[in-house]
Design a protein around this motif. Structure first.
Motif, PDB file in Angstrom:
ATOM      1  N   LYS A 284      -4.645   0.512   2.878  1.00 36.32           N
ATOM      2  CA  LYS A 284      -3.552   0.172   1.974  1.00 36.32           C
ATOM      3  C   LYS A 284      -3.915  -1.023   1.126  1.00 36.32           C
ATOM      4  CE  LYS A 284      -0.364  -0.636   5.079  1.00 36.32           C
ATOM      5  NZ  LYS A 284       0.895  -1.114   5.705  1.00 36.32           N
ATOM      6  N   GLY A 357       3.221  -7.431  -1.955  1.00 35.66           N
ATOM      7  CA  GLY A 357       2.613  -6.549  -0.957  1.00 35.66           C
ATOM      8  C   GLY A 357       1.208  -6.989  -0.598  1.00 35.66           C
ATOM      9  N   SER A 391       3.256   4.958   4.178  1.00 32.48           N
ATOM     10  CA  SER A 391       4.230   3.895   3.926  1.00 32.48           C
ATOM     11  C   SER A 391       4.163   3.431   2.468  1.00 32.48           C
ATOM     12  CB  SER A 391       3.983   2.702   4.866  1.00 32.48           C
ATOM     13  OG  SER A 391       2.700   2.147   4.641  1.00 32.48           O
ATOM     14  N   GLU A 392       2.951   3.372   1.906  1.00 35.80           N
ATOM     15  CA  GLU A 392       2.832   2.952   0.511  1.00 35.80           C
ATOM     16  C   GLU A 392       3.275   4.063  -0.445  1.00 35.80           C
ATOM     17  OE1 GLU A 392      -0.109  -0.771   0.329  1.00 35.80           O
ATOM     18  OE2 GLU A 392      -0.986   1.111  -0.375  1.00 35.80           O
ATOM     19  N   LYS A 395       6.901   3.634  -0.881  1.00 35.78           N
ATOM     20  CA  LYS A 395       7.190   2.527  -1.796  1.00 35.78           C
ATOM     21  C   LYS A 395       6.961   2.943  -3.238  1.00 35.78           C
ATOM     22  CE  LYS A 395       6.170  -1.354   1.304  1.00 35.78           C
ATOM     23  NZ  LYS A 395       5.300  -2.538   1.527  1.00 35.78           N
ATOM     24  N   ASN A 398       9.756   4.745  -4.852  1.00 34.80           N
ATOM     25  CA  ASN A 398      10.984   3.971  -4.913  1.00 34.80           C
ATOM     26  C   ASN A 398      11.055   3.229  -6.257  1.00 34.80           C
ATOM     27  OD1 ASN A 398      12.464   1.216  -4.478  1.00 34.80           O
ATOM     28  ND2 ASN A 398      13.229   2.552  -2.849  1.00 34.80           N
ATOM     29  N   HIS A 401      10.776  -0.568  -6.150  1.00 31.33           N
ATOM     30  CA  HIS A 401       9.426  -1.091  -5.914  1.00 31.33           C
ATOM     31  C   HIS A 401       8.540  -0.875  -7.143  1.00 31.33           C
ATOM     32  CE1 HIS A 401       6.238  -2.612  -3.356  1.00 31.33           C
ATOM     33  NE2 HIS A 401       5.458  -1.657  -3.806  1.00 31.33           N
ATOM     34  N   GLN A 402       8.768   0.231  -7.861  1.00 25.96           N
ATOM     35  CA  GLN A 402       8.038   0.433  -9.114  1.00 25.96           C
ATOM     36  C   GLN A 402       8.311  -0.717 -10.081  1.00 25.96           C
ATOM     37  OE1 GLN A 402       9.321   4.244 -10.535  1.00 25.96           O
ATOM     38  NE2 GLN A 402       8.217   5.397  -8.962  1.00 25.96           N
ATOM     39  N   LYS A 404       9.082  -3.759  -9.201  1.00 25.83           N
ATOM     40  CA  LYS A 404       8.368  -4.927  -8.684  1.00 25.83           C
ATOM     41  C   LYS A 404       6.902  -4.896  -9.105  1.00 25.83           C
ATOM     42  CE  LYS A 404      11.192  -5.808  -4.559  1.00 25.83           C
ATOM     43  NZ  LYS A 404      11.174  -5.873  -3.071  1.00 25.83           N
TER      44      LYS A 404
END
Length: 432
Positions: A284, A357, A391-392, A395, A398, A401-402, A404
């Motif tokens: 990741k 992250g 998990s990524e 994100k 989402n 999160h995009q 962010k």
């Protein structure tokens, strides 16, 4: 006896060649893609066929001849809403060749559009490009540069320096002459100048190239476009900055054309957005790349080998009227400044990713990515996360999160331009 075996060997080679020639190439499917400035036909083929493409009038048609080709099944027809194609017809020629005729909805000519084909990786791509756009992106393919390493090794710095100083002096004087009648520059925290800072935002992949896939089926091309749009919005909201989207929808743009679109827009920065993938699903983190020295060297050879490129501007100086050695030196100076700027902005972007992250690499990485090879536009490639990591992947799909991710990239870019203002740019005070 030796002569007998020689004749037999030659005869065997002829039989082998005949059998290879007899094995026909299969056309398995036909797909269509449209971009704002081009129309594509994508043939799925078992290997690259010999072909020719041309236009016919009265009525308007696009004709594609292929040698030693067999069509396995009926080719798909263009959608009724297709802006240019009406229908596709296939006819056999000489029992081995085929002719494909595409009926066009409007008259076109070589003056208004140009034809281009590209054959690779089991695909034959036929493109119709608008001449206005084609003129800004066409690059001739040649293998050898005008100036070789051997010639460079015989050049002394003392021989080149006076010529370089003369060119720099001439270009500086031109700049002074243009500014004599200009009004005094208004100064706040930074100087306000004449143009917006232009950032080219490139969403990786697109169209028939989906990129990497997540374990839940998420396609990289959709993630990169979503993040690119959010980043473009942030840039456009910043006074004194403007975003140019390299692709605005789900279609593929040739890798070299991506950087050419940035240059045509006079971009001050090029950002390519991707989502990484690896066989190990536990891997990741984000990474930021700039062009490697090897990649820069190969691109310099390409530019110096190409008369069309030589007539273009590199760092504001035309290369078409310069000696080979001088052109090489000027290009090297431009590339060096571009690479330094790329690393600088990449570091600032990477620093901002630490806040949202994990990092896959804690420092800026270098690679020979084609989209980073523009010699006079600082360029970075951002691997936002690993879409292959479950998990990524969650994100990445989402929207919050995009946002962010887009914010992290924008904050790095804004931080860079708050200190490195391109010539003749107008920038409002950047609140940090």
């Amino acid at each position: 006896m030796r002569r007998y075996w020689k004749v037999l060997f030659i005869f065997g080679l002829q039989l082998l060649a005949a059998s290879v020639h007899a094995e026909q190439i299969n056309v398995n499917a036909l797909r269509y893609w449209n971009t704002p400035d081009q129309t594509q036909m994508l043939f799925d083929v078992t290997s690259s066929p010999e072909h020719r493409v041309f236009l016919m009038n009265n009525p308007s048609r696009l004709v594609i001849d292929m040698r030693n080709v067999n069509v396995k099944r009926a080719l798909s027809q263009p959608a009724p809403s297709h802006p240019l194609f009406s229908q596709v017809r296939v006819a056999a020629k000489n029992n081995t060749d085929i002719r494909i005729v595409v009926d066009l909805k409007k008259d076109i000519s070589p003056k208004s559009m140009s034809l281009r084909t590209n054959s690779m990786n089991g695909r034959l791509v036929v493109e119709l490009l608008g001449k206005a756009q084609d003129a800004t992106v066409k690059i001739a393919e040649k293998e050898e540069p005008r100036i070789t390493a051997d010639k460079m090794s015989t050049v002394k710095v003392s021989d080149v320096k006076p010529v370089v100083e003369k060119v720099v002096k001439e270009e500086s004087q031109k700049t002074v002459n243009r500014k004599v009648a200009a009004a005094p520059v208004e100064v706040t925290k930074v100087a306000k100048r004449d143009k917006d800072i232009v950032v080219a935002v490139d969403a990786g992949h697109g169209g028939d190239d989906p990129g990497a896939h997540g374990q839940n089926g998420t396609e990289e091309k959709k993630i990169t476009l979503a993040i690119a749009k959010k980043l473009a919005d942030l840039i456009n909201e910043q006074p004194g900055m403007k975003a140019v989207m390299v692709r605005k929808g789900d279609y593929y743009v040739d890798l070299r054309k991506r950087m050419q679109i940035a240059r045509a827009a006079k971009a001050d920065l090029f950002i390519s957005i991707h989502a990484d993938a690896f066989q190990d699903a536990t891997v990741k983190g984000a990474s930021v790349f700039t062009l490697s020295n090897k990649g820069a060297t190969s691109e310099a050879a390409r530019w110096l080998a190409d008369s069309e490129n030589a007539a273009d501007l590199v760092g504001g100086v035309s290369l078409n009227d310069k000696e080979d050695v001088l052109a090489s030196v000027l290009l090297d100076l431009s590339q060096t400044a571009t690479q330094d700027a790329s690393v600088n902005v990449a570091r600032k972007v990477l620093r901002n990713f630490e806040q949202i992250g994990e990092l896959h690499y804690a420092s800026v990485q270098k690679a020979g990515f084609l989209v980073l090879k523009s010699p006079d536009v600082p360029s970075i490639l951002v691997e936002t996360a690993f879409i292959s990591n479950p998990s990524e992947e969650l994100k990445l799909i989402n929207t919050a999160h995009q946002s962010k991710i887009a914010g992290a990239i924008f904050n790095g870019v804004r931080s860079y331009f708050s200190k490195e203002i391109p010539t003749e740019s107008k920038v409002a005070v950047l609140d940090m």
